[in-house]
Design a protein around this motif. Structure first.
Motif, PDB file in Angstrom:
ATOM      1  N   VAL A 100       0.916  -1.543   0.082  1.00 49.68           N
ATOM      2  CA  VAL A 100      -0.038  -0.104   0.187  1.00 49.68           C
ATOM      3  C   VAL A 100       0.797   1.545   0.276  1.00 49.68           C
ATOM      4  CG1 VAL A 100      -2.374   1.197   0.984  1.00 49.68           C
ATOM      5  CG2 VAL A 100      -1.501  -1.160   1.227  1.00 49.68           C
ATOM      6  N   ARG A 101       0.125   2.437  -1.253  1.00 43.20           N
ATOM      7  CA  ARG A 101       1.094   3.431  -0.871  1.00 43.20           C
ATOM      8  C   ARG A 101       0.264   4.509  -1.008  1.00 43.20           C
ATOM      9  NH1 ARG A 101       3.845   0.868  -6.435  1.00 43.20           N
ATOM     10  NH2 ARG A 101       5.379  -0.142  -5.698  1.00 43.20           N
ATOM     11  N   GLY A 102       0.690   5.676  -0.634  1.00 42.10           N
ATOM     12  CA  GLY A 102       0.029   6.897  -0.474  1.00 42.10           C
ATOM     13  C   GLY A 102       0.745   7.832   0.333  1.00 42.10           C
ATOM     14  N   CYS A 103       1.070   9.520   0.313  1.00 45.69           N
ATOM     15  CA  CYS A 103       0.776  10.353   0.960  1.00 45.69           C
ATOM     16  C   CYS A 103       2.090   9.930   1.615  1.00 45.69           C
ATOM     17  CB  CYS A 103      -0.015  10.669   1.941  1.00 45.69           C
ATOM     18  SG  CYS A 103      -1.281  10.893   1.457  1.00 45.69           S
ATOM     19  N   GLY A 104       3.270   9.522   0.749  1.00 41.99           N
ATOM     20  CA  GLY A 104       4.603   9.990   0.980  1.00 41.99           C
ATOM     21  C   GLY A 104       4.654   7.957   1.720  1.00 41.99           C
ATOM     22  N   HIS A 105       4.431   7.079   2.437  1.00 41.04           N
ATOM     23  CA  HIS A 105       4.604   6.242   2.484  1.00 41.04           C
ATOM     24  C   HIS A 105       3.969   5.216   1.844  1.00 41.04           C
ATOM     25  CE1 HIS A 105       4.378   7.997   6.716  1.00 41.04           C
ATOM     26  NE2 HIS A 105       2.909   9.084   6.151  1.00 41.04           N
ATOM     27  N   ASP A 106       5.018   4.127   2.496  1.00 36.35           N
ATOM     28  CA  ASP A 106       5.140   2.742   1.363  1.00 36.35           C
ATOM     29  C   ASP A 106       5.298   1.580   2.375  1.00 36.35           C
ATOM     30  OD1 ASP A 106       5.567   0.298  -0.156  1.00 36.35           O
ATOM     31  OD2 ASP A 106       6.501   1.951  -1.808  1.00 36.35           O
ATOM     32  N   GLU A 107       3.893   0.542   2.505  1.00 31.24           N
ATOM     33  CA  GLU A 107       4.445  -0.530   3.386  1.00 31.24           C
ATOM     34  C   GLU A 107       3.603  -1.326   3.156  1.00 31.24           C
ATOM     35  OE1 GLU A 107       2.782   1.254   6.341  1.00 31.24           O
ATOM     36  OE2 GLU A 107       1.029   0.192   6.612  1.00 31.24           O
ATOM     37  N   GLU A 124     -16.696  -7.352   7.407  1.00 29.25           N
ATOM     38  CA  GLU A 124     -15.587  -5.977   8.218  1.00 29.25           C
ATOM     39  C   GLU A 124     -13.389  -6.166   7.752  1.00 29.25           C
ATOM     40  OE1 GLU A 124     -15.407  -6.314  12.452  1.00 29.25           O
ATOM     41  OE2 GLU A 124     -17.316  -6.757  12.625  1.00 29.25           O
ATOM     42  N   VAL A 125     -12.426  -6.764   7.469  1.00 28.15           N
ATOM     43  CA  VAL A 125     -11.236  -6.940   7.402  1.00 28.15           C
ATOM     44  C   VAL A 125     -10.804  -5.790   8.182  1.00 28.15           C
ATOM     45  CG1 VAL A 125      -9.763  -6.382   5.569  1.00 28.15           C
ATOM     46  CG2 VAL A 125     -12.021  -6.312   5.415  1.00 28.15           C
ATOM     47  N   VAL A 126      -9.580  -6.820   9.132  1.00 31.23           N
ATOM     48  CA  VAL A 126      -8.707  -6.643   9.898  1.00 31.23           C
ATOM     49  C   VAL A 126      -7.060  -6.507   8.938  1.00 31.23           C
ATOM     50  CG1 VAL A 126      -9.585  -6.396  11.697  1.00 31.23           C
ATOM     51  CG2 VAL A 126      -8.384  -8.866  10.971  1.00 31.23           C
ATOM     52  N   CYS A 127      -6.256  -5.665   9.791  1.00 31.83           N
ATOM     53  CA  CYS A 127      -5.122  -5.487   8.388  1.00 31.83           C
ATOM     54  C   CYS A 127      -3.691  -5.265   9.601  1.00 31.83           C
ATOM     55  CB  CYS A 127      -4.977  -4.128   7.627  1.00 31.83           C
ATOM     56  SG  CYS A 127      -6.441  -4.913   5.832  1.00 31.83           S
ATOM     57  N   PHE A 128      -2.872  -6.067   9.306  1.00 29.22           N
ATOM     58  CA  PHE A 128      -2.070  -5.803  10.094  1.00 29.22           C
ATOM     59  C   PHE A 128      -0.539  -5.196   9.297  1.00 29.22           C
ATOM     60  CE2 PHE A 128      -4.035  -9.395  11.163  1.00 29.22           C
ATOM     61  CZ  PHE A 128      -4.641  -8.945  12.517  1.00 29.22           C
ATOM     62  N   LYS A 129       0.203  -4.795  10.079  1.00 30.48           N
ATOM     63  CA  LYS A 129       1.056  -4.112   9.526  1.00 30.48           C
ATOM     64  C   LYS A 129       2.071  -4.783   9.267  1.00 30.48           C
ATOM     65  CE  LYS A 129       3.812   0.717   9.624  1.00 30.48           C
ATOM     66  NZ  LYS A 129       3.545   1.856  10.447  1.00 30.48           N
ATOM     67  N   ALA A 130       3.287  -4.583   8.975  1.00 31.59           N
ATOM     68  CA  ALA A 130       4.429  -5.493   8.985  1.00 31.59           C
ATOM     69  C   ALA A 130       5.232  -4.647   9.558  1.00 31.59           C
ATOM     70  CB  ALA A 130       5.345  -5.433   7.479  1.00 31.59           C
ATOM     71  N   PRO A 131       6.537  -5.571  10.703  1.00 27.99           N
ATOM     72  CA  PRO A 131       7.153  -4.728  11.563  1.00 27.99           C
ATOM     73  C   PRO A 131       8.284  -4.321  10.869  1.00 27.99           C
ATOM     74  CG  PRO A 131       7.771  -7.541  11.135  1.00 27.99           C
ATOM     75  CD  PRO A 131       6.186  -6.429  10.384  1.00 27.99           C
ATOM     76  N   LYS A 132       9.132  -3.455  11.037  1.00 25.59           N
ATOM     77  CA  LYS A 132       9.560  -2.604  10.695  1.00 25.59           C
ATOM     78  C   LYS A 132      11.172  -3.359  10.238  1.00 25.59           C
ATOM     79  CE  LYS A 132       8.340   2.331  12.255  1.00 25.59           C
ATOM     80  NZ  LYS A 132       7.160   2.714  11.034  1.00 25.59           N
ATOM     81  N   ARG A 133      12.103  -3.539   9.406  1.00 26.98           N
ATOM     82  CA  ARG A 133      13.170  -4.401   8.380  1.00 26.98           C
ATOM     83  C   ARG A 133      12.930  -4.455   7.460  1.00 26.98           C
ATOM     84  NH1 ARG A 133      12.296  -9.820  11.461  1.00 26.98           N
ATOM     85  NH2 ARG A 133      10.066  -9.693  11.342  1.00 26.98           N
ATOM     86  N   ALA A 134      13.881  -4.767   6.320  1.00 23.48           N
ATOM     87  CA  ALA A 134      14.029  -4.930   4.857  1.00 23.48           C
ATOM     88  C   ALA A 134      12.098  -5.698   4.897  1.00 23.48           C
ATOM     89  CB  ALA A 134      14.834  -5.797   5.035  1.00 23.48           C
ATOM     90  N   GLN A 135      12.112  -4.833   3.630  1.00 18.42           N
ATOM     91  CA  GLN A 135      10.673  -6.324   3.056  1.00 18.42           C
ATOM     92  C   GLN A 135      11.410  -6.368   2.074  1.00 18.42           C
ATOM     93  OE1 GLN A 135       7.255  -2.671   3.295  1.00 18.42           O
ATOM     94  NE2 GLN A 135       7.612  -2.444   4.898  1.00 18.42           N
ATOM     95  N   PRO A 136      10.267  -7.787   1.722  1.00 18.92           N
ATOM     96  CA  PRO A 136      10.757  -8.219   0.365  1.00 18.92           C
ATOM     97  C   PRO A 136      10.295  -7.964  -1.068  1.00 18.92           C
ATOM     98  CG  PRO A 136       8.859  -9.984   2.008  1.00 18.92           C
ATOM     99  CD  PRO A 136       9.530  -8.508   2.386  1.00 18.92           C
TER     100      PRO A 136
END
Length: 136
Positions: A100-107, A124-136
């Protein structure tokens, strides 16, 4: 003709209560970053396993010294950890992954419909953000 109209109405009403995971990823990101939904880009990432994002491929914890020095106990300890790892990876990999990208963020995020007492809460939908580290 009436039966066709009723059938179409039934399909439309039943699908109205089901929120797409991609939509949930967009809404979650937009809310978290105060980013208008029209400026949020969502890409499905079928090539990414959520277990790899969360757990990585790094080394596991080392066994305690008393276990490491006993070959039978070490074999059991390794087998137990492998079984736990496999169960955890399967659970994590059941989640759908989105970039997901937008407003200067990409994750990367992983999303799913939560369970309710009567099954899946598809509205309903629940989403989980990736931990802070290198992403594939």
């Amino acid at each position: 003709m009436l039966s066709v109209c009723l059938s179409m109405l039934s399909v439309m009403l039943s699908s109205a209560g089901c929120k797409r995971l991609k939509t949930g990823a967009r809404e979650d990101f937009a809310e978290r970053y105060s980013c208008p939904e029209g400026r949020v880009e969502v890409l499905e990432r079928d090539d990414v396993k959520w277990s790899t994002v969360v757990l990585g491929g790094g080394p596991r914890e080392a066994p305690p010294a008393e276990v490491k020095d006993d070959p039978e106990r070490l074999a059991k300890w390794n087998a137990d950890r492998a079984e736990q790892d496999a169960e955890t990876r399967k659970t994590l990999d059941d989640l759908d992954v989105f970039q997901v990208r937008g407003c200067g963020h990409d994750e990367l995020v992983a999303c799913a419909h939560p369970s309710s007492g009567d099954g899946m809460a598809t509205h309903e939908v629940v989403c989980f953000k990736a931990p802070k580290r290198a992403q594939p």
